[in-house]
Design a protein around this motif. Structure first.
Motif, PDB file in Angstrom:
ATOM      1  N   GLY A  99      -8.744 -26.510  48.306  1.00  0.00           N
ATOM      2  CA  GLY A  99      -7.751 -25.498  48.625  1.00  0.00           C
ATOM      3  C   GLY A  99      -6.446 -25.609  47.870  1.00  0.00           C
ATOM      4  N   LEU A 100      -6.317 -26.587  47.020  1.00  0.00           N
ATOM      5  CA  LEU A 100      -5.074 -26.763  46.275  1.00  0.00           C
ATOM      6  C   LEU A 100      -4.966 -25.686  45.197  1.00  0.00           C
ATOM      7  CD1 LEU A 100      -2.828 -28.918  46.485  1.00  0.00           C
ATOM      8  CD2 LEU A 100      -3.853 -30.037  44.500  1.00  0.00           C
ATOM      9  N   GLY A 102      -1.933 -23.134  42.611  1.00  0.00           N
ATOM     10  CA  GLY A 102      -0.571 -22.945  42.123  1.00  0.00           C
ATOM     11  C   GLY A 102       0.021 -24.172  41.458  1.00  0.00           C
ATOM     12  N   ARG A 103       1.315 -24.361  41.697  1.00  0.00           N
ATOM     13  CA  ARG A 103       2.039 -25.448  41.051  1.00  0.00           C
ATOM     14  C   ARG A 103       1.498 -26.812  41.453  1.00  0.00           C
ATOM     15  NH1 ARG A 103       8.357 -25.874  42.232  1.00  0.00           N
ATOM     16  NH2 ARG A 103       7.473 -26.334  44.303  1.00  0.00           N
ATOM     17  N   ASP A 104       1.104 -26.961  42.716  1.00  0.00           N
ATOM     18  CA  ASP A 104       0.585 -28.249  43.186  1.00  0.00           C
ATOM     19  C   ASP A 104      -0.693 -28.626  42.443  1.00  0.00           C
ATOM     20  OD1 ASP A 104       2.662 -28.495  44.982  1.00  0.00           O
ATOM     21  OD2 ASP A 104       1.540 -27.595  46.646  1.00  0.00           O
ATOM     22  N   ARG A 105      -1.574 -27.651  42.256  1.00  0.00           N
ATOM     23  CA  ARG A 105      -2.816 -27.922  41.522  1.00  0.00           C
ATOM     24  C   ARG A 105      -2.521 -28.266  40.067  1.00  0.00           C
ATOM     25  NH1 ARG A 105      -6.412 -24.511  38.528  1.00  0.00           N
ATOM     26  NH2 ARG A 105      -8.489 -25.468  38.362  1.00  0.00           N
ATOM     27  N   PHE A 106      -1.562 -27.543  39.463  1.00  0.00           N
ATOM     28  CA  PHE A 106      -1.238 -27.789  38.065  1.00  0.00           C
ATOM     29  C   PHE A 106      -0.711 -29.205  37.866  1.00  0.00           C
ATOM     30  CE2 PHE A 106       1.717 -27.978  34.523  1.00  0.00           C
ATOM     31  CZ  PHE A 106       0.948 -27.469  33.498  1.00  0.00           C
ATOM     32  N   PHE A 107       0.241 -29.619  38.703  1.00  0.00           N
ATOM     33  CA  PHE A 107       0.828 -30.945  38.522  1.00  0.00           C
ATOM     34  C   PHE A 107      -0.169 -32.056  38.854  1.00  0.00           C
ATOM     35  CE2 PHE A 107       4.940 -28.646  38.823  1.00  0.00           C
ATOM     36  CZ  PHE A 107       5.482 -29.117  37.633  1.00  0.00           C
ATOM     37  N   ARG A 108      -1.056 -31.796  39.794  1.00  0.00           N
ATOM     38  CA  ARG A 108      -2.081 -32.806  40.073  1.00  0.00           C
ATOM     39  C   ARG A 108      -3.060 -32.899  38.906  1.00  0.00           C
ATOM     40  NH1 ARG A 108      -3.986 -35.686  44.410  1.00  0.00           N
ATOM     41  NH2 ARG A 108      -6.223 -36.203  44.348  1.00  0.00           N
ATOM     42  N   ALA A 109      -3.407 -31.741  38.337  1.00  0.00           N
ATOM     43  CA  ALA A 109      -4.292 -31.747  37.172  1.00  0.00           C
ATOM     44  C   ALA A 109      -3.621 -32.457  35.998  1.00  0.00           C
ATOM     45  CB  ALA A 109      -4.665 -30.318  36.790  1.00  0.00           C
ATOM     46  N   PHE A 110      -2.343 -32.176  35.795  1.00  0.00           N
ATOM     47  CA  PHE A 110      -1.632 -32.850  34.713  1.00  0.00           C
ATOM     48  C   PHE A 110      -1.595 -34.358  34.939  1.00  0.00           C
ATOM     49  CE2 PHE A 110       2.262 -34.544  32.757  1.00  0.00           C
ATOM     50  CZ  PHE A 110       2.017 -34.202  31.433  1.00  0.00           C
ATOM     51  N   ARG A 174     -15.433 -38.353  35.856  1.00  0.00           N
ATOM     52  CA  ARG A 174     -16.150 -37.350  36.635  1.00  0.00           C
ATOM     53  C   ARG A 174     -15.219 -36.519  37.522  1.00  0.00           C
ATOM     54  NH1 ARG A 174     -20.735 -40.827  39.472  1.00  0.00           N
ATOM     55  NH2 ARG A 174     -18.947 -42.232  39.551  1.00  0.00           N
ATOM     56  N   HIS A 175     -14.100 -37.113  37.918  1.00  0.00           N
ATOM     57  CA  HIS A 175     -13.171 -36.386  38.783  1.00  0.00           C
ATOM     58  C   HIS A 175     -12.537 -35.188  38.070  1.00  0.00           C
ATOM     59  CE1 HIS A 175     -10.781 -39.297  36.526  1.00  0.00           C
ATOM     60  NE2 HIS A 175      -9.721 -38.518  36.718  1.00  0.00           N
ATOM     61  N   LEU A 176     -12.536 -35.204  36.720  1.00  0.00           N
ATOM     62  CA  LEU A 176     -11.928 -34.098  35.986  1.00  0.00           C
ATOM     63  C   LEU A 176     -12.682 -32.784  36.198  1.00  0.00           C
ATOM     64  CD1 LEU A 176     -10.947 -35.659  32.533  1.00  0.00           C
ATOM     65  CD2 LEU A 176      -9.512 -35.263  34.540  1.00  0.00           C
ATOM     66  N   LYS A 177     -13.963 -32.854  36.498  1.00  0.00           N
ATOM     67  CA  LYS A 177     -14.753 -31.638  36.666  1.00  0.00           C
ATOM     68  C   LYS A 177     -14.189 -30.756  37.771  1.00  0.00           C
ATOM     69  CE  LYS A 177     -19.095 -33.902  35.289  1.00  0.00           C
ATOM     70  NZ  LYS A 177     -20.480 -34.200  35.710  1.00  0.00           N
ATOM     71  N   SER A 178     -13.582 -31.373  38.777  1.00  0.00           N
ATOM     72  CA  SER A 178     -13.056 -30.600  39.899  1.00  0.00           C
ATOM     73  C   SER A 178     -11.808 -29.811  39.520  1.00  0.00           C
ATOM     74  CB  SER A 178     -12.743 -31.530  41.080  1.00  0.00           C
ATOM     75  OG  SER A 178     -11.694 -32.441  40.737  1.00  0.00           O
ATOM     76  N   TYR A 179     -11.233 -30.119  38.361  1.00  0.00           N
ATOM     77  CA  TYR A 179     -10.042 -29.399  37.907  1.00  0.00           C
ATOM     78  C   TYR A 179     -10.391 -28.293  36.917  1.00  0.00           C
ATOM     79  CZ  TYR A 179      -7.551 -33.293  40.039  1.00  0.00           C
ATOM     80  OH  TYR A 179      -7.077 -34.214  40.934  1.00  0.00           O
ATOM     81  N   PHE A 180     -11.645 -28.263  36.464  1.00  0.00           N
ATOM     82  CA  PHE A 180     -12.091 -27.187  35.595  1.00  0.00           C
ATOM     83  C   PHE A 180     -12.344 -25.944  36.441  1.00  0.00           C
ATOM     84  CE2 PHE A 180     -14.306 -30.546  32.728  1.00  0.00           C
ATOM     85  CZ  PHE A 180     -13.060 -30.982  32.293  1.00  0.00           C
ATOM     86  N   ARG A 181     -12.160 -24.792  35.849  1.00  0.00           N
ATOM     87  CA  ARG A 181     -12.408 -23.556  36.572  1.00  0.00           C
ATOM     88  C   ARG A 181     -13.352 -22.681  35.758  1.00  0.00           C
ATOM     89  NH1 ARG A 181      -7.228 -20.867  38.859  1.00  0.00           N
ATOM     90  NH2 ARG A 181      -7.679 -22.324  40.560  1.00  0.00           N
ATOM     91  N   ARG A 182     -14.558 -22.513  36.294  1.00  0.00           N
ATOM     92  CA  ARG A 182     -15.536 -21.659  35.626  1.00  0.00           C
ATOM     93  C   ARG A 182     -15.430 -20.239  36.184  1.00  0.00           C
ATOM     94  NH1 ARG A 182     -20.244 -23.441  33.199  1.00  0.00           N
ATOM     95  NH2 ARG A 182     -20.093 -25.410  34.373  1.00  0.00           N
ATOM     96  N   GLY A 183     -15.150 -19.285  35.312  1.00  0.00           N
ATOM     97  CA  GLY A 183     -14.989 -17.909  35.760  1.00  0.00           C
ATOM     98  C   GLY A 183     -14.531 -17.038  34.607  1.00  0.00           C
TER      99      GLY A 183
END
Length: 261
Positions: A99-100, A102-110, A174-183
């Motif tokens: 559910g993350l 916006g900005r929170d998802r971006f900074f966590r991905a970074f 493997r954790h990086l896959k959860s930050y990819f967005r397929r669409g």
């Protein structure tokens, strides 16, 4: 070696071979462990890159163009290896929280790649600083093409593209896959395509108007590299089996139990 065709084909081969060699080294480390030791064993690659760039800077010959190109690729390759081995990545090493956005998802991905981004920027700063006033800036140009292409690729994987090849994502990442967005592709994709196409056009124009053998070789190498970067981005939306380029040369991935993910 002064032929632009030879230079272009050499750039394509080096791109293919070096990518495969790095993937092979990381795949083997995934199977037997020793990821930190892996980047230590590959330190000669980094040393070669630094030495090659240094020697190339005052050399405006065809050899100097090849040497600067090879040196920048070696430095970039070692940094990429350190990332794929899971050694120089970022402080966040966990999957994206449900559910993350916006900005929170971006900074966590970074946070998953922050140290790697810093390493890339340090590499860029080092080459640019060393090349200040040099007659041969091939290493700077090569590194900048790689830098620009990688930034655009990461942004598109984050914002979303139709095709994402996760087959070669190492165990440590493997954790990086959860930050990819397929669409569907977002505005990040046409922005990347436009910028990379413009870069390719500039390199091709400089190749066409080059007045020396060194200039011809240098811009042939850069044109091929820019074309490969553009192709890699188009493969995010065009359904072609690009993974087959390296799958045949890699050992099977280590199998894991379902509860290990």
């Amino acid at each position: 070696m002064a032929s632009p065709w030879i230079a272009s084909l050499l750039a394509i081969f080096v791109w293919w071979f070096s990518t495969g060699a790095i993937l092979l080294a990381v795949r083997r480390a995934d199977q037997i462990g020793g990821h930190s030791w892996l980047i230590v064993k590959w330190l000669p690659l980094l040393a070669f890159g630094v030495a090659a760039v240094t020697v190339s800077l005052p050399d405006a010959s065809v050899f100097g163009a090849y040497l600067g190109f090879a040196g920048a690729l070696a430095i970039w390759g070692w940094i990429e290896l350190s990332f794929l081995a899971g050694v120089i990545t970022g402080p966040v090493k966990a999957p994206c929280l449900p559910g993350l956005s916006g900005r929170d998802r971006f900074f966590r991905a970074f946070g998953t790649v922050a140290y790697h981004e810093l390493a890339i920027v340090i590499g860029l700063w080092g080459i640019v600083a060393a090349a200040d006033g040099a007659v041969n800036r091939m290493a700077v140009a090569t590194y900048l093409v790689l830098f620009l292409a990688r930034i655009f690729a990461k942004l598109n994987l984050y914002f979303g593209v139709p095709r994402i090849n996760t087959e070669f994502v190492p165990t440590q990442l493997r954790h990086l896959k959860s930050y990819f967005r397929r669409g569907p592709a977002t505005l990040a994709f046409p922005a990347a395509i436009t910028a990379l196409t413009a870069l390719l056009a500039v390199c091709a124009e400089r190749l066409w108007t080059a007045q020396s053998e060194a200039g011809t070789v240098g811009f042939a190498l850069l044109t091929a590299l820019a074309a490969l970067a553009l192709l890699e981005h188009w493969l995010m939306v065009v359904p072609l089996p690009d993974a087959k380029l390296w799958r045949w040369m890699l050992p099977a991935p280590k199998t894991t139990l379902p509860n290990e993910d």
